[in-house]
Design a protein around this motif. Sequence first.
Motif, PDB file in Angstrom:
ATOM      1  N   ASP A 129       0.809  -1.218   0.000  1.00  0.00           N
ATOM      2  CA  ASP A 129       0.000   0.000   0.000  1.00  0.00           C
ATOM      3  C   ASP A 129       0.841   1.267   0.000  1.00  0.00           C
ATOM      4  N   ALA A 130       2.081   1.200   0.423  1.00  0.00           N
ATOM      5  CA  ALA A 130       2.947   2.372   0.331  1.00  0.00           C
ATOM      6  C   ALA A 130       3.264   2.700  -1.118  1.00  0.00           C
ATOM      7  N   ALA A 131       3.303   1.681  -1.967  1.00  0.00           N
ATOM      8  CA  ALA A 131       3.633   1.868  -3.382  1.00  0.00           C
ATOM      9  C   ALA A 131       2.407   2.000  -4.255  1.00  0.00           C
ATOM     10  N   HIS A 132       1.397   1.155  -4.027  1.00  0.00           N
ATOM     11  CA  HIS A 132       0.262   1.067  -4.948  1.00  0.00           C
ATOM     12  C   HIS A 132      -1.039   0.770  -4.203  1.00  0.00           C
ATOM     13  N   PRO A 133      -1.479   1.663  -3.315  1.00  0.00           N
ATOM     14  CA  PRO A 133      -2.729   1.410  -2.597  1.00  0.00           C
ATOM     15  C   PRO A 133      -3.903   1.366  -3.559  1.00  0.00           C
ATOM     16  N   MET A 134      -4.776   0.384  -3.355  1.00  0.00           N
ATOM     17  CA  MET A 134      -5.894   0.211  -4.282  1.00  0.00           C
ATOM     18  C   MET A 134      -7.180  -0.017  -3.516  1.00  0.00           C
ATOM     19  N   LEU A 135      -8.295   0.288  -4.164  1.00  0.00           N
ATOM     20  CA  LEU A 135      -9.602  -0.007  -3.592  1.00  0.00           C
ATOM     21  C   LEU A 135      -9.799  -1.518  -3.522  1.00  0.00           C
ATOM     22  N   GLN A 136     -10.719  -1.940  -2.681  1.00  0.00           N
ATOM     23  CA  GLN A 136     -10.895  -3.364  -2.403  1.00  0.00           C
ATOM     24  C   GLN A 136     -11.581  -4.141  -3.520  1.00  0.00           C
ATOM     25  N   TYR A 137     -12.051  -3.480  -4.559  1.00  0.00           N
ATOM     26  CA  TYR A 137     -13.022  -4.079  -5.468  1.00  0.00           C
ATOM     27  C   TYR A 137     -12.469  -5.205  -6.336  1.00  0.00           C
ATOM     28  N   ALA A 138     -11.161  -5.259  -6.534  1.00  0.00           N
ATOM     29  CA  ALA A 138     -10.568  -6.384  -7.261  1.00  0.00           C
ATOM     30  C   ALA A 138     -10.039  -7.451  -6.306  1.00  0.00           C
ATOM     31  N   ALA A 139     -10.153  -7.223  -4.998  1.00  0.00           N
ATOM     32  CA  ALA A 139      -9.685  -8.162  -3.970  1.00  0.00           C
ATOM     33  C   ALA A 139      -8.222  -8.545  -4.207  1.00  0.00           C
ATOM     34  N   GLN A 140      -7.383  -7.530  -4.500  1.00  0.00           N
ATOM     35  CA  GLN A 140      -5.989  -7.823  -4.835  1.00  0.00           C
ATOM     36  C   GLN A 140      -4.977  -7.042  -4.007  1.00  0.00           C
ATOM     37  N   GLY A 141      -5.397  -6.245  -3.056  1.00  0.00           N
ATOM     38  CA  GLY A 141      -4.444  -5.440  -2.299  1.00  0.00           C
ATOM     39  C   GLY A 141      -3.386  -6.285  -1.608  1.00  0.00           C
ATOM     40  N   ALA A 142      -3.799  -7.230  -0.782  1.00  0.00           N
ATOM     41  CA  ALA A 142      -2.848  -8.103  -0.093  1.00  0.00           C
ATOM     42  C   ALA A 142      -2.126  -9.012  -1.072  1.00  0.00           C
ATOM     43  N   CYS A 143      -2.837  -9.476  -2.093  1.00  0.00           N
ATOM     44  CA  CYS A 143      -2.219 -10.370  -3.078  1.00  0.00           C
ATOM     45  C   CYS A 143      -1.040  -9.686  -3.766  1.00  0.00           C
ATOM     46  N   GLN A 144      -1.222  -8.422  -4.157  1.00  0.00           N
ATOM     47  CA  GLN A 144      -0.148  -7.709  -4.836  1.00  0.00           C
ATOM     48  C   GLN A 144       1.012  -7.418  -3.888  1.00  0.00           C
ATOM     49  N   ALA A 145       0.728  -7.155  -2.616  1.00  0.00           N
ATOM     50  CA  ALA A 145       1.808  -6.950  -1.644  1.00  0.00           C
ATOM     51  C   ALA A 145       2.632  -8.218  -1.476  1.00  0.00           C
ATOM     52  N   LEU A 146       1.973  -9.369  -1.454  1.00  0.00           N
ATOM     53  CA  LEU A 146       2.692 -10.637  -1.342  1.00  0.00           C
ATOM     54  C   LEU A 146       3.542 -10.888  -2.584  1.00  0.00           C
ATOM     55  N   GLU A 147       3.007 -10.563  -3.753  1.00  0.00           N
ATOM     56  CA  GLU A 147       3.810 -10.675  -4.973  1.00  0.00           C
ATOM     57  C   GLU A 147       5.042  -9.775  -4.886  1.00  0.00           C
ATOM     58  N   ASP A 148       4.853  -8.533  -4.448  1.00  0.00           N
ATOM     59  CA  ASP A 148       5.979  -7.612  -4.283  1.00  0.00           C
ATOM     60  C   ASP A 148       7.086  -8.252  -3.461  1.00  0.00           C
ATOM     61  N   ALA A 149       6.691  -8.826  -2.324  1.00  0.00           N
ATOM     62  CA  ALA A 149       7.674  -9.389  -1.403  1.00  0.00           C
ATOM     63  C   ALA A 149       8.490 -10.495  -2.068  1.00  0.00           C
ATOM     64  N   VAL A 150       7.817 -11.379  -2.797  1.00  0.00           N
ATOM     65  CA  VAL A 150       8.512 -12.489  -3.444  1.00  0.00           C
ATOM     66  C   VAL A 150       9.492 -11.973  -4.495  1.00  0.00           C
ATOM     67  N   VAL A 151       9.049 -11.041  -5.329  1.00  0.00           N
ATOM     68  CA  VAL A 151       9.909 -10.513  -6.385  1.00  0.00           C
ATOM     69  C   VAL A 151      11.119  -9.800  -5.790  1.00  0.00           C
ATOM     70  N   LEU A 152      10.899  -8.977  -4.764  1.00  0.00           N
ATOM     71  CA  LEU A 152      12.020  -8.252  -4.167  1.00  0.00           C
ATOM     72  C   LEU A 152      13.036  -9.218  -3.579  1.00  0.00           C
ATOM     73  N   GLY A 153      12.563 -10.226  -2.878  1.00  0.00           N
ATOM     74  CA  GLY A 153      13.483 -11.199  -2.313  1.00  0.00           C
ATOM     75  C   GLY A 153      14.284 -11.918  -3.372  1.00  0.00           C
ATOM     76  N   ASP A 154      13.633 -12.323  -4.461  1.00  0.00           N
ATOM     77  CA  ASP A 154      14.338 -13.022  -5.533  1.00  0.00           C
ATOM     78  C   ASP A 154      15.412 -12.144  -6.171  1.00  0.00           C
ATOM     79  N   LEU A 155      15.092 -10.877  -6.377  1.00  0.00           N
ATOM     80  CA  LEU A 155      16.050  -9.974  -7.006  1.00  0.00           C
ATOM     81  C   LEU A 155      17.252  -9.682  -6.113  1.00  0.00           C
ATOM     82  N   LEU A 156      17.062  -9.793  -4.817  1.00  0.00           N
ATOM     83  CA  LEU A 156      18.159  -9.515  -3.885  1.00  0.00           C
ATOM     84  C   LEU A 156      18.948 -10.771  -3.525  1.00  0.00           C
ATOM     85  N   LYS A 157      18.566 -11.898  -4.068  1.00  0.00           N
ATOM     86  CA  LYS A 157      19.272 -13.144  -3.763  1.00  0.00           C
ATOM     87  C   LYS A 157      20.717 -13.039  -4.254  1.00  0.00           C
TER      88      LYS A 157
END
Length: 400
Positions: free
Chosen positions: A291-319
């Motif tokens: 939500d600090a980067a891309h806060p969104m309304l609840q209507y697509a039910a993707q706010g938490a989903c996109q945050a979890l995706e962010d976390a995985v991608v960032l971790g992989d890139l920093l490996k």
Amino acid sequence: MAHAVIAGGGIGGLATALSLARSGHRSTVLERSTSFAEIGAGIQLGPNAFHALDLLGAGADVREAAVFTDELRFMDGLTGEKVATMKLTGAYRERFGNPYAVVHRGDLYQALLAACQDRDDILLRAGTAVSGYSQDSSGVIAHTADGNDVRGSLLVGADGIRSAVREAMLGDGEPRVSGHTIYRSVIPIEKVPEELRWNTVTLWAGPRWHFVHYIIGGGEFLNLAVTLDDGASVPVAGRKAAGELVLSRFPGIGTTARRLLELGTGWREWVLCDRDPVRTWVDGRVGLIGDAAHPMLQYAAQGACQALEDAVVLGDLLKGAEDDALPQALEQFNALRHERAGNAQLVARRMGHELYHPEGERARVRNAMLGSLTQEAMYDKVAWLHGDRSFTDGGHGGHR
């Protein structure tokens, strides 16, 4: 091993700490509240969320607390007629590789928190509000409200829609007020008549309003959320609302939906906010997620989903990333994620305007369109969100 300072101990912050630990880095998570806890009610998790949770080591615990829904059901909120359903078993799970589920937000949070607490390379520090940052070529300092600043190799702003890290980076002010008011209630399932205990995510769409309900807490509770497009212009977060007020704001609601709405107790009120998509979430050794980067309304039910995706991608890139390569890795993270998350922000807005809140002839056209869709056509429409696994492949191809 890099030392990441993470501002914000919510879902996104904890997921990022787990992802970085998986990539060999240690984290200090700074949470402004005096304890690590999550408030809120129900949350929907698409298959993409479970792909991420499995990689973070929390998937099994979340599954234990989740309710795996049979279908998404769209109803006419005035007539009570079923408009369309998207089945979430069988072909859906086969196509997208994981289920669609609903869970209490606290249960999702506790699974992530427990996983963090089990690790020696994650330090959780409550009662520490990040107010800004400064950086040089060798590191970054998270400035805190209590003056006990924390230095690290990088800073991740996971501090929500009113992020202090974002304000220091972008200076783009307050979030956009959507003009929509939402009322939420969570009630024991025993209060719900058996004939209304549907294992579905059900949405009743009315003129300038919609009502969503589904079972959470492993089947113990019913989550109620009813939203009104009322032009609200002042942000509200969690204010108590009388049941009589909630009912009075939806006078035309159909019989079955009203029966469910009347069950609600302990209502809380929010005025929904989001932000416009931006192309830049990074500044040197500092990056934003969730939500600090891309806060969104609840209507697509993707706010938490996109945050979890962010976390995985960032971790992989920093490996395996050396200290001097961290800014470049953050730039790559920004390049991979900003368009997909920005599209989700805009789709969520459009769904509120075009799908959930039309009235009169526009509502009739909407119903006819939804009713004409085959199951395969429905899956095609959500595939780019629910079915995306590019963030799990290590190469991160296919992001959009």
